[in-house]
Design a protein around this motif. Sequence first.
Motif, short mmCIF file in Angstrom:
data_model
loop_
_atom_site.label_atom_id
_atom_site.label_comp_id
_atom_site.label_asym_id
_atom_site.label_seq_id
_atom_site.Cartn_x
_atom_site.Cartn_y
_atom_site.Cartn_z
N ALA A 53 0.76 -4.59 5.22
CA ALA A 53 1.36 -3.74 6.26
C ALA A 53 1.06 -2.27 6.00
O ALA A 53 0.73 -1.52 6.91
CB ALA A 53 2.87 -3.98 6.34
N PHE A 54 1.16 -1.87 4.73
CA PHE A 54 0.87 -0.49 4.35
C PHE A 54 -0.58 -0.13 4.67
O PHE A 54 -0.86 0.91 5.27
CB PHE A 54 1.15 -0.31 2.86
CG PHE A 54 0.75 1.03 2.32
CD1 PHE A 54 1.51 2.15 2.58
CD2 PHE A 54 -0.39 1.17 1.55
CE1 PHE A 54 1.13 3.39 2.08
CE2 PHE A 54 -0.78 2.39 1.06
CZ PHE A 54 -0.01 3.51 1.32
N LEU A 55 -1.51 -1.00 4.29
CA LEU A 55 -2.93 -0.73 4.54
C LEU A 55 -3.24 -0.72 6.03
O LEU A 55 -4.05 0.09 6.50
CB LEU A 55 -3.81 -1.74 3.81
CG LEU A 55 -3.84 -1.61 2.29
CD1 LEU A 55 -4.55 -2.80 1.67
CD2 LEU A 55 -4.50 -0.31 1.87
N ARG A 56 -2.61 -1.58 6.78
CA ARG A 56 -2.80 -1.61 8.23
C ARG A 56 -2.33 -0.30 8.85
O ARG A 56 -3.03 0.31 9.66
CB ARG A 56 -2.04 -2.80 8.81
CG ARG A 56 -2.52 -3.28 10.13
CD ARG A 56 -1.89 -4.60 10.60
NE ARG A 56 -0.64 -5.02 9.98
CZ ARG A 56 -0.53 -5.94 9.02
NH1 ARG A 56 -1.60 -6.54 8.55
NH2 ARG A 56 0.65 -6.27 8.54
N THR A 57 -1.15 0.16 8.45
CA THR A 57 -0.61 1.41 8.98
C THR A 57 -1.48 2.60 8.58
O THR A 57 -1.84 3.43 9.43
CB THR A 57 0.83 1.63 8.46
OG1 THR A 57 1.63 0.54 8.89
CG2 THR A 57 1.41 2.92 8.97
N GLU A 58 -1.81 2.68 7.31
CA GLU A 58 -2.64 3.80 6.82
C GLU A 58 -4.06 3.73 7.36
O GLU A 58 -4.69 4.76 7.59
CB GLU A 58 -2.67 3.81 5.29
CG GLU A 58 -1.41 4.31 4.65
CD GLU A 58 -1.17 5.80 4.89
OE1 GLU A 58 -2.15 6.57 4.94
OE2 GLU A 58 -0.01 6.17 5.02
N GLY A 59 -4.57 2.53 7.57
CA GLY A 59 -5.94 2.37 8.04
C GLY A 59 -6.16 2.89 9.44
O GLY A 59 -7.27 3.29 9.80
N SER A 60 -5.10 2.90 10.22
CA SER A 60 -5.25 3.36 11.61
C SER A 60 -5.64 4.83 11.70
O SER A 60 -6.20 5.26 12.69
CB SER A 60 -3.95 3.12 12.39
OG SER A 60 -2.90 3.91 11.87
N ALA A 61 -5.39 5.58 10.65
CA ALA A 61 -5.72 7.01 10.63
C ALA A 61 -7.02 7.30 9.88
O ALA A 61 -7.36 8.46 9.66
CB ALA A 61 -4.58 7.79 10.01
N ARG A 62 -7.74 6.26 9.48
CA ARG A 62 -8.95 6.44 8.66
C ARG A 62 -10.22 6.27 9.51
O ARG A 62 -10.23 5.54 10.50
CB ARG A 62 -9.00 5.41 7.51
CG ARG A 62 -7.77 5.36 6.66
CD ARG A 62 -7.61 6.58 5.82
NE ARG A 62 -6.22 6.68 5.40
CZ ARG A 62 -5.75 7.65 4.66
NH1 ARG A 62 -6.54 8.60 4.23
NH2 ARG A 62 -4.48 7.69 4.34
N ASP A 63 -11.27 6.92 9.07
CA ASP A 63 -12.58 6.74 9.69
C ASP A 63 -13.09 5.33 9.43
O ASP A 63 -12.69 4.68 8.45
CB ASP A 63 -13.60 7.73 9.10
CG ASP A 63 -13.30 9.17 9.46
OD1 ASP A 63 -12.68 9.40 10.52
OD2 ASP A 63 -13.69 10.07 8.68
N LEU A 64 -14.01 4.89 10.27
CA LEU A 64 -14.58 3.56 10.12
C LEU A 64 -15.23 3.37 8.75
O LEU A 64 -15.08 2.31 8.13
CB LEU A 64 -15.62 3.31 11.23
CG LEU A 64 -16.33 1.96 11.18
CD1 LEU A 64 -15.33 0.81 11.28
CD2 LEU A 64 -17.37 1.88 12.27
N ALA A 65 -15.90 4.38 8.25
CA ALA A 65 -16.56 4.27 6.94
C ALA A 65 -15.55 4.02 5.82
O ALA A 65 -15.80 3.23 4.91
CB ALA A 65 -17.36 5.53 6.65
N VAL A 66 -14.40 4.66 5.90
CA VAL A 66 -13.36 4.48 4.88
C VAL A 66 -12.77 3.09 4.99
O VAL A 66 -12.56 2.41 3.98
CB VAL A 66 -12.28 5.57 5.00
CG1 VAL A 66 -11.12 5.31 4.04
CG2 VAL A 66 -12.87 6.95 4.78
#
Length: 107
Positions: A53-66
């Motif tokens: 859940a944490f990675l899903r939430t944080e991932g939404s604000a990350r660039d595709l490369a990250v």
Amino acid sequence: MKMLTIAVVAVSALAGAAQAAPITNLQYLQAARCRGLAASEGLGKLDTAAIDAFLRTEGSARDLAVRTSAVNRMTSAMNEANKAEGGKKEKLLAERGSQCGEWLAAR
């Protein structure tokens, strides 16, 4: 009534202060590695619901490369852990227990 209002304001202020500060891309990638270690059958699979859940939430604000790099790190860590034996396995268990503790609790 005045005391109730003061209590509500105080609780709201504490809740706002308790929110975690934004994490860097490097920290996000470290959390992804920890998720891979936690999912490893070779090390003993842990519950990953909170970190997912944490990675899903944080991932939404990350660039595709990250995000792509994070998936690669998860997969690589899980494969490394599944193949590990002896001293390497102990090293990965120690990493998961120490460096990954914060991420597995999912802040």
